[in-house]
Motif scaffolding. Structure first.
Motif, PDB file in Angstrom:
ATOM      1  N   SER A 142       0.809  -1.236   0.076  1.00 33.78           N
ATOM      2  CA  SER A 142      -0.120   0.053  -0.044  1.00 33.78           C
ATOM      3  C   SER A 142       0.740   1.175   0.002  1.00 33.78           C
ATOM      4  CB  SER A 142      -0.922  -0.014   1.170  1.00 33.78           C
ATOM      5  OG  SER A 142      -1.933  -1.097   1.226  1.00 33.78           O
ATOM      6  N   PHE A 143       1.999   1.198   0.672  1.00 34.08           N
ATOM      7  CA  PHE A 143       2.804   2.342   0.809  1.00 34.08           C
ATOM      8  C   PHE A 143       4.176   2.186   0.157  1.00 34.08           C
ATOM      9  CE2 PHE A 143       0.006   2.573   4.555  1.00 34.08           C
ATOM     10  CZ  PHE A 143      -0.472   3.908   4.456  1.00 34.08           C
ATOM     11  N   ASN A 144       4.449   1.180  -0.846  1.00 37.46           N
ATOM     12  CA  ASN A 144       5.507   1.045  -1.951  1.00 37.46           C
ATOM     13  C   ASN A 144       6.832   1.128  -0.811  1.00 37.46           C
ATOM     14  OD1 ASN A 144       6.299   0.661  -4.367  1.00 37.46           O
ATOM     15  ND2 ASN A 144       7.160   2.655  -4.377  1.00 37.46           N
ATOM     16  N   ALA A 181      14.116  -2.160  -3.940  1.00 34.10           N
ATOM     17  CA  ALA A 181      13.807  -1.268  -2.980  1.00 34.10           C
ATOM     18  C   ALA A 181      14.114   0.069  -2.989  1.00 34.10           C
ATOM     19  CB  ALA A 181      13.903  -2.228  -1.745  1.00 34.10           C
ATOM     20  N   ARG A 182      15.611  -0.008  -3.263  1.00 30.21           N
ATOM     21  CA  ARG A 182      16.391   1.615  -3.248  1.00 30.21           C
ATOM     22  C   ARG A 182      15.915   2.330  -4.272  1.00 30.21           C
ATOM     23  NH1 ARG A 182      20.941  -2.069  -3.416  1.00 30.21           N
ATOM     24  NH2 ARG A 182      21.594  -2.822  -1.138  1.00 30.21           N
ATOM     25  N   GLU A 183      15.642   1.853  -5.259  1.00 30.36           N
ATOM     26  CA  GLU A 183      15.136   2.762  -6.393  1.00 30.36           C
ATOM     27  C   GLU A 183      13.456   3.419  -6.495  1.00 30.36           C
ATOM     28  OE1 GLU A 183      16.285   0.438  -9.752  1.00 30.36           O
ATOM     29  OE2 GLU A 183      14.379  -0.636 -10.001  1.00 30.36           O
ATOM     30  N   GLY A 184      13.103   2.714  -5.382  1.00 35.00           N
ATOM     31  CA  GLY A 184      11.673   3.017  -5.234  1.00 35.00           C
ATOM     32  C   GLY A 184      10.745   2.219  -6.073  1.00 35.00           C
ATOM     33  N   SER A 185      11.045   0.944  -6.328  1.00 36.09           N
ATOM     34  CA  SER A 185      10.093   0.172  -6.818  1.00 36.09           C
ATOM     35  C   SER A 185       9.394  -0.863  -6.269  1.00 36.09           C
ATOM     36  CB  SER A 185      10.901  -0.867  -8.016  1.00 36.09           C
ATOM     37  OG  SER A 185      11.551  -0.078  -8.974  1.00 36.09           O
TER      38      SER A 185
END
Length: 365
Positions: free
Chosen positions: A180-182, A241-245
């Motif tokens: 839900s919150f990526n 995770a680090r790149e916002g995916s």
């Protein structure tokens, strides 16, 4: 494309031969001879450390220990994929993760000895102390990841848990919140085939990784006894995770070759023949065969690995036996970050209780 659920990712076969998987081999292209030797040393050290801790428990120096025999590759491979500022949230069996993150072996057993609330300072190594409440670390990792994301930190968090924890509501909530919150979190399930005495086939009729689909979360399975494959898939997941995916679910298929804890007798619920099958897939033997095939084994190297393992085990033993016993009232320290009236009241009551023994001790002396 290879089905990542039906066919677990593998880069090293049990006989030490490499598996060519362009999609994952590229992720470990930088792992040369020195790095391969380093991974082998980590595996050997982790097992030696674990054997020493079991011996200490049998000798009455530890109250309990959760052996990780057979699961070394899943832990070493994933831990070595992390960057220094990533954060690991462990359960009670990730001793190799703690070692790879820099935890001093001399303090690793303090909680298990019962002489401290925790063993090490989590903020110094970015790995939590063992979580005994099954599945709770999934929520902790998700919350931390959400906070880091809001702060703009380009880091990954990773939550370690076993196949049994996937039946806990805490973990279900963590999976839902993370999507839900990526949240930049990796859910790393070490499927060691048994939730204490319950085989995984009774807990889940389908591969555990398939549960992630219900949350819309990408998932894959990996040969958890293949340290190189685990390193590759964890690198991929942490980078996402680090790149916002968003989050990723990894199911590392491995086997707990020893007991659930030192109070368990696995011969009561599993056949010796099954254990023998998994011994042939031993993660240390597999890596040793790879090194031998590639001309990276020699007596000097092996002697150095053994010396390092023995030194770590000696530090763990001396740190355990030499751990200072806390004062009784220390029980109430570090429970809350600030003063709490209930804790203050309980401290006073316990102090009065202890004072009642003063006259008895003087009379006996």
């Amino acid at each position: 494309m290879v089905d990542k659920i039906a066919y677990p990712v593998q880069l090293i076969q049990p006989d030490g031969r490499r598996v060519f998987r362009p999609d994952y081999t590229s992720l470990v292209r930088d792992i040369g001879p020195d790095q391969l030797r380093g991974l082998y040393e980590d595996l050997v050290v982790a097992r030696r450390m674990d054997v020493e801790a079991v011996a200490l428990q049998r000798q009455g120096e530890l109250g309990l220990w959760a052996p990780m025999l057979g699961q070394e590759a899943a832990q070493v491979g994933s831990a070595r994929a992390l960057r220094p500022d990533d954060y690991a949230f462990i359960s009670y069996r990730e001793h190799a993760v703690a070692y790879c993150r820099g935890v001093d072996p001399g303090v690793m057993t303090r909680m298990w000895r019962g002489c401290a609330h925790c063993a090490w300072d989590p903020s110094s190594v970015n790995v939590t102390n063992p979580a005994i409440v099954v599945g709770s670390q999934g929520l902790h990792a998700t919350g931390y990841a959400m906070g880091a994301h809001l702060d703009g930190a380009e880091i990954a968090t990773i939550a370690y848990f076993g196949d049994g924890a996937t039946s806990q509501g805490d973990l279900a909530e963590a999976l839902g919140f993370s999507m839900s919150f990526n949240a930049p979190v990796v859910f790393f399930c070490q499927n060691n085939q048994f939730a204490i005495s319950e085989p995984v086939r009774l807990q889940s009729p389908v591969p555990i990784a398939q549960r992630a689909a219900g949350y819309g979360m990408p998932a894959l399975r990996v040969d958890g006894n293949d340290v190189l494959a685990v390193l590759a898939v964890t690198r991929q997941a942490t980078q996402r995770a680090r790149e916002g995916s968003g989050p990723t679910f990894i199911e590392a298929i491995t086997y707990r070759m020893g007991p659930h804890t030192t109070s368990d007798d696995p011969t009561r619920y599993r056949a010796a023949a099954e254990t023998e099958i998994w011994k042939a897939r031993d993660p240390i033997d597999r890596m040793r065969r790879l090194l031998d095939r590639e001309g990276l084994l020699d007596d000097t190297f092996l002697a150095g690995v053994q010396a390092t393992a023995d030194d770590v085990a000696a530090r763990l033993r001396s740190g355990t036996i030499g751990a200072p016993d806390p004062e009784p009232l220390d029980l109430f320290e570090h429970v809350y970050s600030t003063d709490h009236p209930l804790i203050d009241e309980e401290r006073e009551q316990y102090a009065a209780y202890l004072a009642g023994f003063a006259g008895i001790e003087e009379a006996l002396s």
